[in-house]
Design a protein around this motif. Structure first.
Motif: not given
Length: 166
Positions: A68-71, A74-79
């Motif tokens: 969950t933390r890793r995802l 990843i979501r933050e990096e994508l944003e």
């Protein structure tokens, strides 16, 4: 059968029955122990399995939390990749919100201090006016005292002259 043999026979039957009964109770005790032992073994096995399942669930939850933390990362990096300025704007907005939260109590403090200042200034001005009035009154009294003294001196002189002339 003779009547004397009957009690003897009953007694021997009772003895046989007691020995059979004690044998049965020993067998019953042995069976009870065996059953209790088997029950305890099953209980121990169940507890052991429960512990194993708990450990597996705990391990699985740990992995899920890490994923969950890793995802989230990843979501933050994508944003940030979608709009590089978006993150900076978000950071600036958060800072603005933080400063606004700090300003609210400061503004209330400023207003309170301004009210206190105005009240103190009004009190000061009032006391100053009162002082000026008292000084003016004192000066007027000083003039009156001066005139009164002149009149007294004049009268004293007149009295003195009248005493000398007489």
């Amino acid at each position: 059968m003779q009547p004397t043999e009957q009690p003897a026979q009953t007694q021997s039957q009772q003895m046989a029955s007691l020995s059979f009964s004690s044998q049965m109770s020993r067998e019953d005790e042995e069976m009870a122990r065996s059953a209790l032992s088997a029950f305890r073994a099953k209980e121990d096995e169940i507890e052991k399995r429960k512990t194993e399942v708990r450990e597996r669930v705990k391990a699985q939850l740990g992995r899920v939390e890490e994923e969950t933390r890793r995802l989230a990362n990843i979501r933050e990096e994508l944003e940030t990749m979608a709009d590089p300025m978006r993150k900076e704007v978000s950071v600036v907005r958060k800072k603005i919100d933080s400063v606004n939260k700090e300003l609210k109590p400061l503004g209330a403090t400023v207003q309170k201090k301004e009210r206190e200042y105005k009240e103190a200034l009004d009190t000061f001005n009032e006391k100053n006016r009162e002082k000026v009035q008292l000084i003016t009154k004192l000066m007027e009294m000083g003039q009156l005292v001066g005139e009164s003294e002149k009149l007294r001196l004049k009268k004293l002189e007149e009295l003195s002259k009248s005493i000398e002339t007489e």
